[in-house]
Design an enzyme around this catalytic site. Structure first.
Site, PDB file in Angstrom:
ATOM      1  N   SER A 139       0.855  -1.183   0.000  1.00  0.00           N
ATOM      2  CA  SER A 139       0.000   0.000   0.000  1.00  0.00           C
ATOM      3  C   SER A 139       0.891   1.232   0.000  1.00  0.00           C
ATOM      4  O   SER A 139       2.086   1.154   0.330  1.00  0.00           O
ATOM      5  CB  SER A 139      -0.874  -0.015   1.262  1.00  0.00           C
ATOM      6  OG  SER A 139      -1.548   1.223   1.444  1.00  0.00           O
ATOM      7  N   TYR A 152      -2.744  -0.511  10.342  1.00  0.00           N
ATOM      8  CA  TYR A 152      -2.676  -0.886   8.937  1.00  0.00           C
ATOM      9  C   TYR A 152      -1.307  -0.553   8.354  1.00  0.00           C
ATOM     10  O   TYR A 152      -0.707  -1.373   7.641  1.00  0.00           O
ATOM     11  CB  TYR A 152      -3.776  -0.164   8.155  1.00  0.00           C
ATOM     12  CG  TYR A 152      -3.873  -0.580   6.706  1.00  0.00           C
ATOM     13  CD1 TYR A 152      -4.492  -1.774   6.353  1.00  0.00           C
ATOM     14  CD2 TYR A 152      -3.363   0.229   5.693  1.00  0.00           C
ATOM     15  CE1 TYR A 152      -4.594  -2.165   5.016  1.00  0.00           C
ATOM     16  CE2 TYR A 152      -3.463  -0.147   4.366  1.00  0.00           C
ATOM     17  CZ  TYR A 152      -4.070  -1.343   4.028  1.00  0.00           C
ATOM     18  OH  TYR A 152      -4.159  -1.723   2.711  1.00  0.00           O
ATOM     19  N   LYS A 156       1.449  -3.175   6.608  1.00  0.00           N
ATOM     20  CA  LYS A 156       1.903  -3.029   5.228  1.00  0.00           C
ATOM     21  C   LYS A 156       3.404  -2.733   5.148  1.00  0.00           C
ATOM     22  O   LYS A 156       4.072  -3.144   4.186  1.00  0.00           O
ATOM     23  CB  LYS A 156       1.084  -1.961   4.504  1.00  0.00           C
ATOM     24  CG  LYS A 156      -0.364  -2.388   4.255  1.00  0.00           C
ATOM     25  CD  LYS A 156      -0.445  -3.679   3.448  1.00  0.00           C
ATOM     26  CE  LYS A 156      -1.867  -4.081   3.120  1.00  0.00           C
ATOM     27  NZ  LYS A 156      -1.930  -5.310   2.300  1.00  0.00           N
TER      28      LYS A 156
END
Length: 231
Positions: A139, A152, A156
């Site tokens: 991402s 998150y 990632k």
């Protein structure tokens, strides 16, 4: 990788980027072997796309479930030419100290351990065959950070490091790539940006350029951190 028919394993195939990739690859004549956690969504995919395509209910966070799925898929048709670790979950937007342990653990279990589980049970067959590409979806938040999405971001960033190390371990002919798909209007993005996500392309539009890009990846890309062009 040539444009001849490929066997492609995709996790999180029922929605968002995974669904768009699934439909785009099948439209180009490739065989998709996908999984997801939703029984009804998997049943709908299986009804729409019959054999040689295959869709199974699998929670990638469960190692035993991934092991059984991988064994069955490989026995049925051999190792994948392209393995796409797409399945991921997003935390609710909040400061890190407001995210409880259960929610944080869920992100780690799916976004990091899930990828490791899939690699553990599919990659040995690819190594034995001496070919194939592993694409681990990263991402923009695997290469930068923003407030409200620390869990998150952490997962990632881990995907980026895991992929770089894996690439160093793979033999010639097999490749691992960390891929930033870009900013796409998906259900996941809307959990963070609400209607502002609508400013970005839908997954179906993104897939028009993403699918050929995925198919064009090969051994020369091993260890590279890439981004889908134009996204």
């Amino acid at each position: 990788m040539s444009e001849s028919s490929k066997r492609v394993v995709i996790t999180g195939a029922t929605r968002g980027l995974g669904r768009a990739l699934t439909e785009g690859l099948i439209a180009r004549g490739h065989v998709v072997l996908g999984c997801g956690r939703s029984g009804p969504d998997i049943a709908a995919l299986a009804s729409r796309f019959s054999s040689p395509h295959r869709f199974d209910v699998v929670d990638v966070a469960k190692d035993a479930a991934v092991a059984a799925w991988a064994e069955s898929v490989i026995l049925e048709g051999g190792p994948p030419d392209l393995l796409v670790n797409n399945a991921a979950v997003m935390n609710r937007p909040a400061s890190l100290w407001e995210i409880d342990a259960t929610e944080f653990d869920s992100l780690v279990d799916v976004n990091i351990k899930g990828i490791a589980n899939v690699i553990r049970h599919f990659v040995p067959s690819m190594v034995a065959a001496g070919r194939g590409v592993v694409v681990n979806l990263s991402s923009g938040w695997g290469r930068s950070t923003s407030p409200g999405v620390a869990p998150y971001c952490a997962t990632k960033w881990a995907v980026e490091g895991l992929t770089a190390a894996l690439a160093q371990e793979l033999p010639k002919g097999v490749a691992a790539v960390a891929l930033n798909p870009g900013i796409i209007d998906t259900e996941m993005l809307r959990t963070c940006w609400s209607d502002d996500a609508g400013r970005f392309p839908k997954a179906e539009v993104w897939a028009r350029s993403a699918v050929p890009f995925f198919l064009g990846l090969g051994p020369r890309d091993n260890g590279r951190a890439l981004t889908v062009p134009g996204s």
